[in-house]
Design a protein around this motif. Structure first.
Motif, mmCIF file in Angstrom:
data_model
loop_
_atom_site.group_PDB
_atom_site.id
_atom_site.type_symbol
_atom_site.label_atom_id
_atom_site.label_comp_id
_atom_site.label_asym_id
_atom_site.label_seq_id
_atom_site.Cartn_x
_atom_site.Cartn_y
_atom_site.Cartn_z
ATOM 1 N N ALA A 195 45.231 21.055 34.157
ATOM 2 C CA ALA A 195 45.744 22.195 34.915
ATOM 3 C C ALA A 195 44.693 23.293 35.040
ATOM 4 C CB ALA A 195 47.001 22.737 34.238
ATOM 5 N N THR A 196 43.894 23.497 33.985
ATOM 6 C CA THR A 196 42.843 24.510 34.062
ATOM 7 C C THR A 196 41.765 24.114 35.067
ATOM 8 O OG1 THR A 196 43.244 25.106 31.744
ATOM 9 C CG2 THR A 196 41.162 25.805 32.717
ATOM 10 N N VAL A 197 41.378 22.848 35.073
ATOM 11 C CA VAL A 197 40.388 22.375 36.046
ATOM 12 C C VAL A 197 40.923 22.527 37.466
ATOM 13 C CG1 VAL A 197 39.169 20.328 36.881
ATOM 14 C CG2 VAL A 197 39.273 20.800 34.433
ATOM 15 N N PHE A 198 42.190 22.175 37.674
ATOM 16 C CA PHE A 198 42.791 22.313 39.004
ATOM 17 C C PHE A 198 42.825 23.776 39.445
ATOM 18 C CE2 PHE A 198 46.637 22.708 41.703
ATOM 19 C CZ PHE A 198 46.232 21.888 42.749
ATOM 20 N N THR A 199 43.148 24.673 38.509
ATOM 21 C CA THR A 199 43.177 26.104 38.841
ATOM 22 C C THR A 199 41.776 26.617 39.147
ATOM 23 O OG1 THR A 199 45.080 26.354 37.362
ATOM 24 C CG2 THR A 199 43.949 28.352 38.042
ATOM 25 N N LEU A 201 39.399 24.973 40.521
ATOM 26 C CA LEU A 201 39.067 24.518 41.873
ATOM 27 C C LEU A 201 39.770 25.372 42.925
ATOM 28 C CD1 LEU A 201 39.211 20.631 41.380
ATOM 29 C CD2 LEU A 201 37.183 22.073 41.604
ATOM 30 N N LEU A 202 41.017 25.744 42.672
ATOM 31 C CA LEU A 202 41.739 26.591 43.632
ATOM 32 C C LEU A 202 41.071 27.947 43.777
ATOM 33 C CD1 LEU A 202 45.495 25.859 42.748
ATOM 34 C CD2 LEU A 202 44.199 25.019 44.704
ATOM 35 N N VAL A 207 41.547 30.166 47.286
ATOM 36 C CA VAL A 207 42.992 30.156 47.514
ATOM 37 C C VAL A 207 43.618 31.415 46.922
ATOM 38 C CG1 VAL A 207 45.138 28.899 47.096
ATOM 39 C CG2 VAL A 207 43.018 27.650 47.585
ATOM 40 N N TYR A 208 43.217 31.769 45.731
ATOM 41 C CA TYR A 208 43.592 33.052 45.124
ATOM 42 C C TYR A 208 42.558 33.363 44.060
ATOM 43 C CZ TYR A 208 45.573 30.643 41.022
ATOM 44 O OH TYR A 208 45.747 29.881 39.901
ATOM 45 N N GLN A 209 42.726 34.449 43.344
ATOM 46 C CA GLN A 209 41.731 34.839 42.358
ATOM 47 C C GLN A 209 42.381 35.579 41.197
ATOM 48 O OE1 GLN A 209 38.937 37.622 43.999
ATOM 49 N NE2 GLN A 209 40.511 38.859 44.970
ATOM 50 N N PHE A 215 36.411 33.234 31.983
ATOM 51 C CA PHE A 215 36.201 31.811 31.682
ATOM 52 C C PHE A 215 35.943 31.123 33.023
ATOM 53 C CE2 PHE A 215 38.164 27.536 30.696
ATOM 54 C CZ PHE A 215 37.075 27.078 29.983
ATOM 55 N N LEU A 216 34.686 31.166 33.454
ATOM 56 C CA LEU A 216 34.307 30.746 34.803
ATOM 57 C C LEU A 216 35.065 31.583 35.823
ATOM 58 C CD1 LEU A 216 34.004 26.857 34.369
ATOM 59 C CD2 LEU A 216 32.197 28.596 34.302
ATOM 60 N N TYR A 217 36.048 30.984 36.538
ATOM 61 C CA TYR A 217 36.751 31.723 37.581
ATOM 62 C C TYR A 217 38.143 32.186 37.158
ATOM 63 C CZ TYR A 217 33.121 29.494 40.378
ATOM 64 O OH TYR A 217 31.920 29.059 40.865
#
Length: 248
Positions: A195-199, A201-202, A207-209, A215-217
């Protein structure tokens, strides 16, 4: 001549006896085949009905998990939006409850998958989960998960490492209090990672921020939320599986 006639008569009697035996054997064979076909038909129908019942129960459990996951995602995402933890483009904020439309179905689908995997993994490992298997415990687990998510946006801790460690301790406490299984811990870690990897990528694709990502993005405490959410949904899935298995 009389001996020849007696011989012919005895041969004809023997052939009749043999024909009667063969006809009786054929009749028994046909009846046995008929009984076997009936038994096979009954067993196949019973297996088919049992398979249909299990499939229907699986679908019902998936729908319940999807609904719970979508509802929790909608409520908790609104909490983060109100506290300015997550930022969405202005065009998506005019949708239902001022939230992105794709968040509830995505989280609902993830909840259905995770919730169905938990009892399947328990059965595969041969370790049936029997720790606190009642709905009261499940409801308390949901309440603690909501509290952890609420704490992630309410705690005024400037040090992000300290906040992340606090939420990690709370998440592990949730697992220890309501789960304590190796399968639950492993699936919780896997859920948090994916789920963290998917978030990431989003957010990377705009897509949002997140405000103040560390922690990276994303925020460093996000895996803790996903871990506790996975354990919570897993407990719901286990309880649903136990209820459905008792009704079969």
């Amino acid at each position: 001549m009389p001996r020849l006639e007696d011989h012919c008569w005895s041969c004809s009697c023997a052939s009749r006896v043999e024909s009667k035996h063969s006809s009786g054997a054929n009749w028994l064979a046909s009846k046995a085949e008929e009984m076997m076909s009936i038994i096979t038909s009954v067993l196949s129908n019973a297996y088919g009905s049992l398979h249909d019942v299990r499939t229907a129960n699986l679908i019902r459990r998936g729908l319940v998990l999807f609904t719970v996951g979508a509802f929790l995602a909608l409520v908790l995402n609104l909490l983060q939006i109100q506290r300015n933890v997550t930022l969405f483009p202005e065009e998506v904020m005019t949708t239902l409850f001022s939230s992105a439309w794709w968040i509830p179905p995505c989280c609902g689908t993830g909840a259905a998958v995770v919730g169905l995997l938990y009892p399947c993994l328990d059965s595969h490992l041969g370790e049936p989960h029997k720790f606190k298997r009642e709905w009261a415990s499940v409801m308390r687990c949901i309440a603690v998960f909501v509290g952890i998510n609420h704490a992630s946006v309410k705690l005024n801790i400037d040090n992000t490492v300290q906040l992340s460690l606090t939420l990690a301790a709370l998440s592990l406490g949730l697992w220890w209090t309501f789960d304590r299984s190796r399968s639950g811990f492993g699936l919780g870690i896997t859920t948090a990672f994916l789920a963290t990897v998917f978030t990431q990528l989003l957010v990377y694709n705009g897509v949002y921020q997140y405000t103040s990502p560390d922690f990276l993005y994303v925020r460093s405490w996000l895996p803790c939320i996903f871990f506790s959410g996975g354990v919570t949904v897993g407990n719901i899935g286990r309880q649903l599986a136990m209820v459905k298995s008792a009704t079969i």
